[in-house]
Design a protein around this motif. Sequence first.
Motif, PDB file in Angstrom:
ATOM      1  N   PHE A  68      13.987  12.179   0.030  1.00  0.00           N
ATOM      2  CA  PHE A  68      14.151  11.107   1.073  1.00  0.00           C
ATOM      3  C   PHE A  68      13.895   9.645   0.430  1.00  0.00           C
ATOM      4  N   ASP A  69      14.677   8.813   0.660  1.00  0.00           N
ATOM      5  CA  ASP A  69      14.664   7.356   0.633  1.00  0.00           C
ATOM      6  C   ASP A  69      13.863   6.889   1.575  1.00  0.00           C
ATOM      7  N   VAL A  70      12.713   6.499   1.606  1.00  0.00           N
ATOM      8  CA  VAL A  70      12.050   5.867   2.787  1.00  0.00           C
ATOM      9  C   VAL A  70      11.551   4.305   2.542  1.00  0.00           C
ATOM     10  N   SER A  71      12.328   3.929   1.475  1.00  0.00           N
ATOM     11  CA  SER A  71      11.545   2.416   1.110  1.00  0.00           C
ATOM     12  C   SER A  71      11.875   1.480   2.013  1.00  0.00           C
ATOM     13  N   HIS A  72      12.211   1.781   3.232  1.00  0.00           N
ATOM     14  CA  HIS A  72      12.202   0.673   4.346  1.00  0.00           C
ATOM     15  C   HIS A  72      11.019   0.567   4.988  1.00  0.00           C
ATOM     16  N   MET A  73      10.008   1.454   4.747  1.00  0.00           N
ATOM     17  CA  MET A  73       8.617   1.409   5.401  1.00  0.00           C
ATOM     18  C   MET A  73       7.764   0.313   4.673  1.00  0.00           C
ATOM     19  N   GLY A  74       6.842  -0.076   5.321  1.00  0.00           N
ATOM     20  CA  GLY A  74       5.969  -1.044   4.848  1.00  0.00           C
ATOM     21  C   GLY A  74       4.904  -0.668   3.902  1.00  0.00           C
ATOM     22  N   GLN A  75       4.660  -1.515   2.913  1.00  0.00           N
ATOM     23  CA  GLN A  75       3.520  -1.086   2.126  1.00  0.00           C
ATOM     24  C   GLN A  75       2.699  -2.364   2.010  1.00  0.00           C
ATOM     25  N   ALA A  76       1.452  -2.307   2.006  1.00  0.00           N
ATOM     26  CA  ALA A  76       0.496  -3.228   1.730  1.00  0.00           C
ATOM     27  C   ALA A  76      -0.874  -3.032   1.159  1.00  0.00           C
ATOM     28  N   TRP A  77      -1.477  -3.840   0.413  1.00  0.00           N
ATOM     29  CA  TRP A  77      -2.848  -3.821   0.186  1.00  0.00           C
ATOM     30  C   TRP A  77      -3.740  -4.525   0.822  1.00  0.00           C
ATOM     31  N   LEU A  78      -4.757  -4.042   1.586  1.00  0.00           N
ATOM     32  CA  LEU A  78      -5.711  -4.782   2.123  1.00  0.00           C
ATOM     33  C   LEU A  78      -7.246  -4.748   1.066  1.00  0.00           C
TER      34      LEU A  78
END
Lengths: 390, 125
Positions: A68-78
Motif C-alpha cells: 500500500f502507498d500511504v504516503s498521504h499520512m503525516g509524519q513528524a519528529w518530536l
Amino acid sequence: MTSASPENPESTQPLSTGAAPLRRTPLHLRHQALGARMAPFAGYALPIQYPDGIIAEHLHVRAAAGLFDVSHMGQAWLAGPDHETTARALEALVPADILGLAPGQQRYALLLNAQGGIRDDLMVARPADPMAAGRLFLVVNAACKEQDWLHIASAMPGDVTLETEERALLALQGPLAAEVMARFAPDAVELRFMDVTATQVAGIDVRVSRSGYTGEDGFEISVANDDAGALWDLLLTAPQVKPAGLGARDSLRLEAGLCLYGHDINQETSPVEAALTWSIAKRRRIDMDFPGAIRITEEIAGGPLRRRVGLLPEGRAPVREGAQIFDEAGELVGEVTSGGFGPSVGAPVAMGYVVSEFAKPGARVQVALRGRRVPAAVTPMPFTPHRYRR
Amino acid sequence: MADTRYTKDHEYIQVTGDIGVVGITDYAQQQLGDIVFVELPEVGRSFGKGDEAAVVESVKAASEIYAPVGGEVIEVNAAIEGEPAVVNEDPTGRGWFLKLRVADAAELGDLMDEGAYRQYVATLG
C-alpha cells in the motif's frame, strides 16, 4: 445508476471538496502505470484499487502480501533534550504511556480534546538508536495532519520542537510480508509487533515498524520521497507481493475492527465509548493528567452511555455508515459508523455505536436499510482474527 | 433481434416486442467495481420511467438502478442475487436484472442507441 451511499472515503473528506488541486504522492506515476483507479482522499489523489479489484486485493493481503502507498499520512519528529522531557510533553495531549515506551517500541495513542473527545489517533515510536534520545516519531491521519501539527506544536514547552517531514510511507501487509522482508532487510524480520528500527532495504535508508492497518502481520516503511519509487519497485518484484489500494485497506481494517478516524471516532467520541480504553495507561488513569480526564475516568468507572461494537447483519445486504440502529421494540439505540462487505468474512460486516445496554455480544438489533429493518447481531471484533507477530 | 437502448445513468434495456430486459452496462460495472449484493423488485410491480427499480452494492457503495422506461416487472434474474459477481462478469448477458413489459414504447425514443451511448461514455473520460 447513481451512487447513493456516503461510504466512499473519497466523498466524505471535507478537505477534498474544494477547488484546490489534489496533492500527489511520490508514487503517483507508478499507480497510473499499474492501471489504478485514482480518487481524492484527504486532499491527495490516491489509488482506490488496481485492475484486480478490491476483493482480489483484500484476499491477496490475507493470503500473501499487499503493498500500500500511504504516503498521504503525516509524519513528524518530536525532538527534546531527553526522553523524559519529550515524553511528558506529549503525554499532556494523549492518555497513553509514552514515558514507559522502551527504545525501539511504538505505541498507539489518541490525541484528545478538553472534553475527552478524540482529535486524532496516531502512532508514537521511540527510536532504538541512542543517538536519537529525546526524539519521538509520530504518524498521524492525513485528513488531520495540519490541525494535529498546529495543536501539538503550540502545546510543546520551549525545549521540545515538532519537525514535520515530507516522506513517503509504504505498508507491506500480509502473512508473507515477513518472507519478503527477509530477502531485502533481514534485521526487520527480527522485529515483533509494534517494534521499530532504522535500517536499510537493499541499500535504501528506511524506518520500519512491524505494524499496520489490516489485522495481518506486516511492516510500515517510512522512506525519503526520492527513494520511494525504487523501494516500491523492489518490493513489487517479490512474487508474493501485489499492490493494494485504499478500497482494500478500508475493507481489511473494518474486518480487523480498527477505527477509521472521522467515521468511527471523532471529536465527540471518547476512548471509552470507542472501546479504546486499552490505550489509556493505568498510571495515566490514576494521575488523571490528560485532556478530558474527568469524563474519561468517570466513563471507565461507571461505564459509557454508548459503546462501539461490531455488527453482523443478517442476509447479504451491506449496511452502511449513517444507518440508524433500533432495538426490537423500534427504539433508536445507535448508528452505524462503518459498514460494508467483508471479503474474508464473505458477508456484510459493520461497526457502530449502540447504547450500553446493547453493547454485549449476542444482543439483537435492527439496522435501517432502504425503508426496512435488517436484523443484526452485536458481535465481538475483530471479524477476522488478528495475526500479528507478538 | 433485440434493440438495445441506454440511459445516461448507464442502464440498458434490450427490447424485443413489448418486453425489455434491463441491466447495467459494462461501463457501469467497471465503475462500480466488485458487486457484492443486488436487490431486485417483486414480479408484478410497475414502475414509471426513472423510478428506482433495483439496488446494486459494490464493496464500497450502494447505487440505485432506475427503470429506463415505465412498465411492469414480469421476471427478475434471481441468479444474480445468489451470485452478484455475475453482473461484473457478464453485465449485458447473464448479469441482467429484470424484464419489463414496456408500457409506452414511445419512451424508448428518449433513450440513446448504441452509437450515442458510446459517444456519451467517451465524453466521461
